[in-house]
Design a protein around this motif. Structure first.
Motif, PDB file in Angstrom:
ATOM      1  N   PRO A  66       0.831  -1.200   0.000  1.00 13.25           N
ATOM      2  CA  PRO A  66       0.000   0.000   0.000  1.00 13.25           C
ATOM      3  C   PRO A  66       0.869   1.255   0.000  1.00 13.25           C
ATOM      4  CG  PRO A  66      -0.050  -1.081   2.145  1.00 13.25           C
ATOM      5  CD  PRO A  66       0.700  -1.988   1.241  1.00 13.25           C
ATOM      6  N   VAL A  67       0.364   2.286  -0.639  1.00 15.23           N
ATOM      7  CA  VAL A  67       1.065   3.568  -0.703  1.00 15.23           C
ATOM      8  C   VAL A  67       0.200   4.615  -0.018  1.00 15.23           C
ATOM      9  CG1 VAL A  67       2.081   5.330  -2.193  1.00 15.23           C
ATOM     10  CG2 VAL A  67       2.170   2.919  -2.866  1.00 15.23           C
ATOM     11  N   ARG A  68       0.768   5.294   0.966  1.00 11.04           N
ATOM     12  CA  ARG A  68       0.047   6.316   1.714  1.00 11.04           C
ATOM     13  C   ARG A  68       0.644   7.691   1.401  1.00 11.04           C
ATOM     14  NH1 ARG A  68      -3.388   2.499   2.129  1.00 11.04           N
ATOM     15  NH2 ARG A  68      -3.206   1.057   3.868  1.00 11.04           N
ATOM     16  N   PRO A  69      -0.183   8.697   1.197  1.00 13.64           N
ATOM     17  CA  PRO A  69       0.329  10.019   0.836  1.00 13.64           C
ATOM     18  C   PRO A  69       0.745  10.830   2.058  1.00 13.64           C
ATOM     19  CG  PRO A  69      -2.056  10.067   0.884  1.00 13.64           C
ATOM     20  CD  PRO A  69      -1.666   8.645   1.189  1.00 13.64           C
ATOM     21  N   ASP A  70       1.560  11.845   1.795  1.00 13.17           N
ATOM     22  CA  ASP A  70       1.846  12.838   2.828  1.00 13.17           C
ATOM     23  C   ASP A  70       0.548  13.519   3.243  1.00 13.17           C
ATOM     24  OD1 ASP A  70       4.602  12.469   2.937  1.00 13.17           O
ATOM     25  OD2 ASP A  70       5.006  13.978   1.412  1.00 13.17           O
ATOM     26  N   ALA A 119       3.542  11.504   8.056  1.00 18.42           N
ATOM     27  CA  ALA A 119       2.571  10.658   7.359  1.00 18.42           C
ATOM     28  C   ALA A 119       2.634   9.220   7.861  1.00 18.42           C
ATOM     29  CB  ALA A 119       2.823  10.708   5.851  1.00 18.42           C
ATOM     30  N   ALA A 120       3.852   8.723   8.087  1.00 18.37           N
ATOM     31  CA  ALA A 120       4.001   7.350   8.573  1.00 18.37           C
ATOM     32  C   ALA A 120       3.313   7.159   9.916  1.00 18.37           C
ATOM     33  CB  ALA A 120       5.481   7.002   8.679  1.00 18.37           C
ATOM     34  N   LEU A 121       3.501   8.100  10.826  1.00 15.43           N
ATOM     35  CA  LEU A 121       2.862   8.000  12.139  1.00 15.43           C
ATOM     36  C   LEU A 121       1.343   8.142  12.029  1.00 15.43           C
ATOM     37  CD1 LEU A 121       5.387  10.088  14.256  1.00 15.43           C
ATOM     38  CD2 LEU A 121       4.813   7.682  14.621  1.00 15.43           C
ATOM     39  N   ARG A 167       3.948   2.372  17.222  1.00 16.36           N
ATOM     40  CA  ARG A 167       5.377   2.567  16.968  1.00 16.36           C
ATOM     41  C   ARG A 167       5.667   2.117  15.546  1.00 16.36           C
ATOM     42  NH1 ARG A 167       8.074   4.234  21.176  1.00 16.36           N
ATOM     43  NH2 ARG A 167      10.147   3.682  20.430  1.00 16.36           N
ATOM     44  N   VAL A 168       6.415   2.954  14.834  1.00 17.68           N
ATOM     45  CA  VAL A 168       6.675   2.686  13.420  1.00 17.68           C
ATOM     46  C   VAL A 168       8.150   2.920  13.110  1.00 17.68           C
ATOM     47  CG1 VAL A 168       5.878   5.035  12.831  1.00 17.68           C
ATOM     48  CG2 VAL A 168       6.050   3.312  11.042  1.00 17.68           C
ATOM     49  N   LEU A 169       8.741   1.957  12.441  1.00 18.12           N
ATOM     50  CA  LEU A 169      10.097   2.117  11.932  1.00 18.12           C
ATOM     51  C   LEU A 169      10.011   2.832  10.598  1.00 18.12           C
ATOM     52  CD1 LEU A 169      13.012  -0.387  11.888  1.00 18.12           C
ATOM     53  CD2 LEU A 169      12.391   0.773   9.785  1.00 18.12           C
ATOM     54  N   CYS A 170      10.749   3.929  10.468  1.00 22.64           N
ATOM     55  CA  CYS A 170      10.793   4.678   9.216  1.00 22.64           C
ATOM     56  C   CYS A 170      12.151   4.463   8.564  1.00 22.64           C
ATOM     57  CB  CYS A 170      10.577   6.170   9.459  1.00 22.64           C
ATOM     58  SG  CYS A 170       8.905   6.588  10.011  1.00 22.64           S
ATOM     59  N   ALA A 171      12.126   4.101   7.292  1.00 21.85           N
ATOM     60  CA  ALA A 171      13.357   3.866   6.547  1.00 21.85           C
ATOM     61  C   ALA A 171      13.305   4.656   5.247  1.00 21.85           C
ATOM     62  CB  ALA A 171      13.532   2.376   6.252  1.00 21.85           C
TER      63      ALA A 171
END
Length: 209
Positions: A72-76, A89-91, A98-102
């Motif tokens: 899936p692709v999530r927008p800003d 956006a990730a959060l 809790r989210v790992l951002c890479a």
């Protein structure tokens, strides 16, 4: 959940987001899709994360280039605000707190470093690796508690990640622990220019750039 592996994840209750929203102006083409070591950078990172989490997605405003990845692709939520906007956006979109951002342009990420980050029992608002005395905010774990401060920074035009985290509880994974999982800490090599791309390809091939 969306984007996870087919078996039980190693780290249930963790999300992971690959930040692919950069404009790649210095590279001249979409760097996320460029190959290092015979594999696209973004595709390799996704393959490493799939068995680790049950919620994996991309952050990008245009989903079309990534249609073949099966993610899936999530927008800003607040477009045009760089890496900090991607973390925001990730959060916002993550299924878990809790989210790992890479970043999509880190072609030499070590599975061991991902496991250190995802397995850390840390109540901090952010957990950042620190290499050579410098924090590495684009391969890090963020808690949803950091979201209000990040949003305030974005709305105020303060786009540096480390500045946005000022005043929050920030934990660090120090270089000795990182190097035990990834000698040389090559996980934090990133690629923004054609020269950096060739250097990363040399490293992946076991050559000195």
């Amino acid at each position: 959940m969306a984007g996870g592996g087919t078996g039980a994840p190693r780290f249930p209750g963790r999300s992971a987001a690959i930040l692919a929203g950069g404009r790649s102006t210095r590279m001249g083409s979409n760097k996320a899709l460029l190959e290092v070591g015979g594999q696209g950078m973004l595709r390799r990172t996704a393959a490493l994360l799939r068995p680790l989490v049950d919620d994996l997605f991309l952050v990008a405003d245009d989903p079309a280039p990534y249609a073949g990845l099966g993610l899936p692709v999530r927008p800003d939520v607040l477009p045009g605000r760089g890496a900090l906007g991607g973390i925001h956006a990730a959060l916002t979109h993550a299924a878990h707190p809790r989210v790992l951002c890479a970043a999509c342009d880190m072609p030499l990420i070590s599975p061991g470093v991902l496991e250190l980050l995802l397995g850390a029992d840390d109540a901090a608002d952010a957990l950042l690796p620190r290499v050579g005395g410098w924090p590495e905010p684009l391969l890090a774990v963020y808690g949803r508690g950091a979201l209000p401060a990040i949003e305030r920074a974005l709305l105020a035009g303060r786009l540096r990640v480390v500045e946005a985290l000022a005043g929050l509880r920030v934990g660090y994974l120090e270089e000795d622990r990182l190097a035990a999982a990834d000698p040389g800490c090559r996980s934090f090599v990133n690629v923004n220019t054609p020269g950096e791309l060739e250097a990363a390809r040399a490293l992946a091939a076991g050559k000195r750039p």
